[in-house]
Write a protein that holds these residues in place. Structure first.
Motif, mmCIF file in Angstrom:
data_model
loop_
_atom_site.group_PDB
_atom_site.id
_atom_site.type_symbol
_atom_site.label_atom_id
_atom_site.label_comp_id
_atom_site.label_asym_id
_atom_site.label_seq_id
_atom_site.Cartn_x
_atom_site.Cartn_y
_atom_site.Cartn_z
ATOM 1 N N UNK A 125 0.808 -1.220 0.000
ATOM 2 C CA UNK A 125 0.000 0.000 0.000
ATOM 3 C C UNK A 125 0.842 1.271 0.000
ATOM 4 N N UNK A 126 1.938 1.282 0.753
ATOM 5 C CA UNK A 126 2.692 2.526 0.923
ATOM 6 C C UNK A 126 3.337 3.020 -0.366
ATOM 7 N N UNK A 127 4.038 2.187 -1.147
ATOM 8 C CA UNK A 127 4.607 2.705 -2.401
ATOM 9 C C UNK A 127 3.548 3.252 -3.354
ATOM 10 N N UNK A 128 2.383 2.590 -3.401
ATOM 11 C CA UNK A 128 1.321 3.077 -4.282
ATOM 12 C C UNK A 128 0.797 4.416 -3.787
ATOM 13 N N UNK A 129 0.596 4.527 -2.470
ATOM 14 C CA UNK A 129 0.121 5.788 -1.887
ATOM 15 C C UNK A 129 1.105 6.923 -2.171
ATOM 16 N N UNK A 130 2.387 6.674 -1.947
ATOM 17 C CA UNK A 130 3.390 7.711 -2.178
ATOM 18 C C UNK A 130 3.432 8.122 -3.645
ATOM 19 N N UNK A 131 3.289 7.133 -4.528
ATOM 20 C CA UNK A 131 3.334 7.451 -5.959
ATOM 21 C C UNK A 131 2.088 8.226 -6.376
ATOM 22 N N UNK A 132 0.942 7.928 -5.788
ATOM 23 C CA UNK A 132 -0.272 8.671 -6.103
ATOM 24 C C UNK A 132 -0.192 10.110 -5.601
ATOM 25 N N UNK A 133 0.372 10.292 -4.427
ATOM 26 C CA UNK A 133 0.356 11.622 -3.815
ATOM 27 C C UNK A 133 1.522 12.494 -4.273
ATOM 28 N N UNK A 134 2.688 11.883 -4.504
ATOM 29 C CA UNK A 134 3.866 12.631 -4.960
ATOM 30 C C UNK A 134 4.439 11.947 -6.195
ATOM 31 N N UNK A 135 3.726 12.005 -7.318
ATOM 32 C CA UNK A 135 4.157 11.254 -8.507
ATOM 33 C C UNK A 135 5.499 11.700 -9.060
ATOM 34 N N UNK A 136 5.887 12.952 -8.833
ATOM 35 C CA UNK A 136 7.137 13.435 -9.421
ATOM 36 C C UNK A 136 8.353 12.719 -8.863
ATOM 37 N N UNK A 137 8.226 12.086 -7.707
ATOM 38 C CA UNK A 137 9.342 11.361 -7.112
ATOM 39 C C UNK A 137 9.324 9.867 -7.440
ATOM 40 N N UNK A 138 8.321 9.421 -8.183
ATOM 41 C CA UNK A 138 8.210 7.986 -8.436
ATOM 42 C C UNK A 138 7.952 7.646 -9.902
ATOM 43 N N UNK A 139 7.495 8.608 -10.699
ATOM 44 C CA UNK A 139 7.249 8.352 -12.112
ATOM 45 C C UNK A 139 8.517 8.564 -12.921
ATOM 46 N N UNK A 140 8.629 7.845 -14.013
ATOM 47 C CA UNK A 140 9.774 8.007 -14.895
ATOM 48 C C UNK A 140 10.867 6.987 -14.607
ATOM 49 N N UNK A 141 12.052 7.251 -15.167
ATOM 50 C CA UNK A 141 13.180 6.345 -15.035
ATOM 51 C C UNK A 141 14.399 7.082 -14.488
ATOM 52 N N UNK A 142 15.341 6.300 -14.009
ATOM 53 C CA UNK A 142 16.519 6.868 -13.354
ATOM 54 C C UNK A 142 17.245 7.866 -14.260
ATOM 55 N N UNK A 143 17.388 7.531 -15.530
ATOM 56 C CA UNK A 143 18.132 8.393 -16.433
ATOM 57 C C UNK A 143 17.481 9.725 -16.704
ATOM 58 N N UNK A 144 16.217 9.914 -16.304
ATOM 59 C CA UNK A 144 15.506 11.160 -16.579
ATOM 60 C C UNK A 144 15.595 12.168 -15.440
ATOM 61 N N UNK A 145 16.093 11.759 -14.265
ATOM 62 C CA UNK A 145 16.120 12.694 -13.144
ATOM 63 C C UNK A 145 17.291 13.654 -13.293
ATOM 64 N N UNK A 146 17.127 14.824 -12.720
ATOM 65 C CA UNK A 146 18.202 15.804 -12.722
ATOM 66 C C UNK A 146 19.223 15.430 -11.655
ATOM 67 N N UNK A 147 20.510 15.400 -11.983
ATOM 68 C CA UNK A 147 21.533 14.977 -11.027
ATOM 69 C C UNK A 147 21.721 16.006 -9.917
#
Length: 353
Positions: A159-181
């Motif tokens: 439940x927790x990973x899904x909840x976090x992704x629903x509430x703060x999607x910018x920290x869980x959507x996408x792939x590693x190579x797309x984040x700003x270093x």
């Protein structure tokens, strides 16, 4: 991550099936932890009415179990918050902290629970060394406690990973190579300390004795080594996850994988050492740590600080910077999510028309 993102339908972010899984897992966590809560309340009431264990003082037994009553009640509330809509409206910081500590206590214990169950079923003596009323407890109470721990851990893990992704999607959507270093400088020493602690605990788990109190080596058993090994494994997972986030490699790895792992691992470093450090310092109920006193204080203090540092570093990590729409134009993450919501709304309107 603590800053609130614009409210949007959760199903548009993770999909309807994942939202159903979150609700089911949240209710499961709350229900199973309520069994643990019932047992702890019974133990407190029994001790206050003169029916507590004879080998532990009433004040100490009531105090210890009163703490676990509060913790289990918070766990029930957390499970319900993860399952129901009002949980998304709760203040961010209390939700993150409570879920972080709860997940840190229980989710990393799942491998240990599985291995312990297999060993017990095989007749292997782990030498758990239970005392203080647990040995004389009725069988149904121990069953309720086991179900409470395992059910809450499994429920939070889903439940927790899904909840976090629903509430703060910018920290869980996408792939590693797309984040700003952008990894804070102080996160690198935290990664190093996490790895060092992990290797130390694994060393003890495999039978090493350097740093342990020679006067208590005779009391070391398989159960204690399993706990050391499990803690060491998760400390290494925490260091690896932050390293992956900092290096942005492997680039195609989904972002939610290291973010979820570092959340659980850092919570384990923090929560368990917050529990063990006061025990090592004040020695209540004749508690004696397996480590040298100085080693115990240093390792748990470092673990608490490292857990906090890894969590803050993960929260400060920016999400994926850009995504492309189906037409090929570049879209920011909020625009991409908003576009997905509009597409879903149009499909739903088409079905109802």
């Amino acid at each position: 991550m603590p800053s609130e993102e614009k409210a949007r339908p959760s199903a548009a972010i993770v999909g309807a099936r994942w939202s159903v899984a979150r609700r089911a897992a949240g209710y499961t966590a709350a229900l199973t932890m309520s069994l643990y809560l019932v047992v702890k309340v019974i133990w407190v009431v029994a001790a206050l009415t003169g029916h507590g264990p004879s080998d532990v003082g009433t004040a100490g037994w009531v105090g210890l179990n009163a703490v676990t009553v509060g913790m289990s009640a918070a766990g029930v509330a957390l499970g319900l918050a993860l399952a129901q809509r009002w949980g998304r409206r709760l203040p961010a910081l209390p939700v993150i902290f409570l879920s972080w500590v709860g997940a840190g206590f229980l989710v990393p214990m799942l491998p240990y629970m599985v291995i312990s169950t297999v060993l017990d079923a095989s007749g292997v003596n782990r030498g758990t060394g239970e005392s203080g009323g647990a040995e004389s407890a009725p069988g149904w109470e121990m069953v309720f406690i086991g179900i409470g721990f395992a059910g809450m851990a499994a429920g939070l893990a889903v439940a927790l990973p899904i909840y976090l992704r629903e509430r703060w999607p910018s920290h869980f959507l996408g792939r590693i190579g797309q984040i700003r270093p952008h990894v804070p400088r102080w996160a690198r020493p935290a990664m190093l300390v996490a790895v060092m602690l992990g290797l130390l605990w694994l060393y003890w788990g495999f039978g090493g004795t350097v740093g342990l109190d020679p006067a208590h080596l005779a009391h070391r058993d398989l159960n204690g080594r399993l706990l050391n090994g499990n803690a060491g494994l998760w400390a290494l997972i925490g260091g690896w996850s932050m390293l992956v986030l900092g290096r942005r490699r492997p680039a195609r790895l989904p972002l939610w994988v290291p973010m979820t792992l570092v959340f659980a691992a850092s919570g384990s470093l923090f929560a368990w050492s917050c529990w063990k450090l006061p025990l090592a310092v004040f020695r209540p109920w004749d508690y004696v740590p397996a480590e040298h006193p100085v080693v115990a204080v240093i390792e748990h203090a470092l673990s608490i600080g490292t857990g906090l540092a890894l969590l803050v570093a993960a929260i400060k990590l920016p999400g994926p910077e850009r995504h492309r729409s189906h037409s090929g134009s570049v879209m920011s993450l909020p625009d991409r999510v908003s576009w997905g919501v509009k597409q879903q709304d149009s499909r739903e309107n088409g079905k109802t028309s």
